[in-house]
Design a protein around this motif. Structure first.
Motif, PDB file in Angstrom:
ATOM      1  N   GLU A 173       0.878  -1.175  -0.041  1.00 35.13           N
ATOM      2  CA  GLU A 173       0.048   0.116   0.022  1.00 35.13           C
ATOM      3  C   GLU A 173       0.732   1.194   0.047  1.00 35.13           C
ATOM      4  OE1 GLU A 173      -1.676   3.481   2.091  1.00 35.13           O
ATOM      5  OE2 GLU A 173      -0.340   1.943   2.974  1.00 35.13           O
ATOM      6  N   ASN A 174       1.900   1.310   0.708  1.00 29.27           N
ATOM      7  CA  ASN A 174       2.836   2.467   0.729  1.00 29.27           C
ATOM      8  C   ASN A 174       3.691   2.652  -0.795  1.00 29.27           C
ATOM      9  OD1 ASN A 174       3.765   3.694   3.653  1.00 29.27           O
ATOM     10  ND2 ASN A 174       2.933   1.591   3.833  1.00 29.27           N
ATOM     11  N   LEU A 175       3.727   1.410  -1.487  1.00 33.01           N
ATOM     12  CA  LEU A 175       4.271   1.437  -2.739  1.00 33.01           C
ATOM     13  C   LEU A 175       3.275   1.902  -3.816  1.00 33.01           C
ATOM     14  CD1 LEU A 175       6.732  -1.495  -2.453  1.00 33.01           C
ATOM     15  CD2 LEU A 175       7.446   1.062  -2.268  1.00 33.01           C
ATOM     16  N   PHE A 176       2.188   1.536  -3.645  1.00 36.68           N
ATOM     17  CA  PHE A 176       1.103   1.572  -4.827  1.00 36.68           C
ATOM     18  C   PHE A 176      -0.010   2.112  -3.874  1.00 36.68           C
ATOM     19  CE2 PHE A 176       3.671  -2.124  -5.807  1.00 36.68           C
ATOM     20  CZ  PHE A 176       4.136  -1.626  -7.017  1.00 36.68           C
ATOM     21  N   PRO A 177      -0.212   3.318  -3.728  1.00 39.32           N
ATOM     22  CA  PRO A 177      -1.162   4.152  -2.771  1.00 39.32           C
ATOM     23  C   PRO A 177      -2.779   3.769  -3.213  1.00 39.32           C
ATOM     24  CG  PRO A 177       0.602   5.765  -3.496  1.00 39.32           C
ATOM     25  CD  PRO A 177       0.808   4.570  -4.020  1.00 39.32           C
ATOM     26  N   PRO A 178      -2.887   3.373  -4.524  1.00 38.13           N
ATOM     27  CA  PRO A 178      -4.423   3.090  -4.880  1.00 38.13           C
ATOM     28  C   PRO A 178      -4.679   1.924  -3.944  1.00 38.13           C
ATOM     29  CG  PRO A 178      -3.145   3.701  -6.823  1.00 38.13           C
ATOM     30  CD  PRO A 178      -2.222   3.485  -5.758  1.00 38.13           C
ATOM     31  N   LEU A 179      -3.767   1.208  -3.402  1.00 41.25           N
ATOM     32  CA  LEU A 179      -4.341   0.024  -2.507  1.00 41.25           C
ATOM     33  C   LEU A 179      -4.435   0.777  -0.973  1.00 41.25           C
ATOM     34  CD1 LEU A 179      -1.717  -2.800  -3.361  1.00 41.25           C
ATOM     35  CD2 LEU A 179      -4.054  -2.625  -3.983  1.00 41.25           C
ATOM     36  N   GLY A 201       7.858  -0.326   3.520  1.00 36.30           N
ATOM     37  CA  GLY A 201       7.321   0.679   2.370  1.00 36.30           C
ATOM     38  C   GLY A 201       7.979   1.764   2.367  1.00 36.30           C
ATOM     39  N   ALA A 202       7.850   2.671   3.284  1.00 37.54           N
ATOM     40  CA  ALA A 202       8.333   3.845   3.421  1.00 37.54           C
ATOM     41  C   ALA A 202       9.959   4.103   3.234  1.00 37.54           C
ATOM     42  CB  ALA A 202       7.973   4.701   4.921  1.00 37.54           C
ATOM     43  N   LEU A 203      10.476   3.021   3.589  1.00 35.57           N
ATOM     44  CA  LEU A 203      12.165   3.069   3.451  1.00 35.57           C
ATOM     45  C   LEU A 203      12.357   2.827   2.177  1.00 35.57           C
ATOM     46  CD1 LEU A 203      14.644   2.709   4.716  1.00 35.57           C
ATOM     47  CD2 LEU A 203      14.586   0.354   5.063  1.00 35.57           C
ATOM     48  N   ALA A 204      11.779   1.753   1.573  1.00 35.06           N
ATOM     49  CA  ALA A 204      11.882   1.634  -0.023  1.00 35.06           C
ATOM     50  C   ALA A 204      11.741   2.815  -0.709  1.00 35.06           C
ATOM     51  CB  ALA A 204      11.091   0.776  -0.488  1.00 35.06           C
ATOM     52  N   LEU A 205      10.629   3.763  -0.619  1.00 31.00           N
ATOM     53  CA  LEU A 205      10.549   5.102  -1.260  1.00 31.00           C
ATOM     54  C   LEU A 205      11.743   6.028  -0.805  1.00 31.00           C
ATOM     55  CD1 LEU A 205       6.631   5.334  -0.979  1.00 31.00           C
ATOM     56  CD2 LEU A 205       8.161   4.920  -3.077  1.00 31.00           C
ATOM     57  N   TYR A 206      12.044   5.942   0.370  1.00 33.77           N
ATOM     58  CA  TYR A 206      13.132   6.795   1.040  1.00 33.77           C
ATOM     59  C   TYR A 206      14.593   6.599   0.288  1.00 33.77           C
ATOM     60  CZ  TYR A 206      16.659   8.687   4.114  1.00 33.77           C
ATOM     61  OH  TYR A 206      17.718   9.277   4.829  1.00 33.77           O
ATOM     62  N   LEU A 207      14.615   5.262  -0.006  1.00 37.82           N
ATOM     63  CA  LEU A 207      16.000   4.752  -0.679  1.00 37.82           C
ATOM     64  C   LEU A 207      15.984   5.364  -2.148  1.00 37.82           C
ATOM     65  CD1 LEU A 207      16.518   1.344   0.782  1.00 37.82           C
ATOM     66  CD2 LEU A 207      17.717   3.677   1.443  1.00 37.82           C
ATOM     67  N   LEU A 208      14.652   5.452  -2.644  1.00 37.45           N
ATOM     68  CA  LEU A 208      14.335   5.822  -4.006  1.00 37.45           C
ATOM     69  C   LEU A 208      14.618   7.074  -4.076  1.00 37.45           C
ATOM     70  CD1 LEU A 208      13.358   5.047  -6.765  1.00 37.45           C
ATOM     71  CD2 LEU A 208      10.992   5.736  -6.106  1.00 37.45           C
TER      72      LEU A 208
END
Length: 206
Positions: free
Chosen positions: A16-22, A56-63
């Motif tokens: 859900e963090n990676l794909f907000p529509p979920l 999920g948030a960490l993955a986006l942070y690293l991105l």
């Protein structure tokens, strides 16, 4: 969640963090209902979903950290209607309010995913980012799992109520986006009108 229990709920929230529509507003009350049926423990549901939020948030942070500030500015310079000054103002705002944005952003649909990217771009201290994300996620997840647990088979009532909240947030974002584009187009037209018309070489000679 029925097959994997807490880890399944955590995986769903990480996605859900990676794909907000979920929407977590659906996943969390359902996890609470599943816990009320004895298919997972309440504490386990809270712990795993909070871990999923952090992952999920960490993955986006690293991105965001991988993309970096220089690339962001370069990309902004190539985008129509976007100015480098916009990025710089956003950067200045984040440096002043980043900690509050990361924490309270966990309570706002869409924003809770997106806020992790500028945190990575600005290289917010990772321990601070993880602590704020975990704290905000713990509050949000516990509230919705508890509601689903208490309502049982009527867990969807939570989703119906919060769905209105999500729609209001999305409407505000859409209006703000349209206003931004409208203002930029209007300014571009005004600048074009003020630009002096170049005379031809023949007219200059005369």
């Amino acid at each position: 969640m029925e097959k994997l229990g807490g880890p399944g709920a955590g995986l769903a929230i990480a996605l859900e963090n990676l794909f907000p529509p979920l929407p977590s507003e659906v996943i969390l009350p359902l996890a609470g209902f599943t816990a009320s049926q004895g298919r997972m423990g309440f504490v386990s549901a809270v712990a795993w979903t909070t871990a999923g939020s952090v992952v999920g948030a960490l993955a986006l942070y690293l991105l965001g950290a991988l993309f970096g500030r220089d690339r962001l500015i370069a990309a902004a310079a190539r985008l129509p209607l976007v100015k480098v000054a916009d990025v710089e103002r956003t950067e200045a705002w984040f440096l002043r309010h980043g900690t509050k944005a990361v924490f309270f952003g966990r309570f706002i649909p869409i924003f809770r995913s997106l806020i992790s990217i500028p945190a990575g771009v600005e290289r917010m201290r990772l321990p601070l980012f993880l602590t704020l994300t975990a704290a905000g996620s713990l509050i949000w997840n516990t509230a919705f799992i508890a509601a689903g647990y208490a309502l049982g088979a009527r867990w969807h009532e939570v989703t119906d109520l919060v769905g209105l909240y999500s729609k209001v947030i999305l409407a505000i974002v859409a209006v703000a986006g349209l206003a931004f584009v409208g203002v930029r187009l209007l300014r571009a037209r005004r600048a074009e009108r003020r630009r002096p018309v170049r005379r031809s070489e023949e007219e200059v000679r005369l």
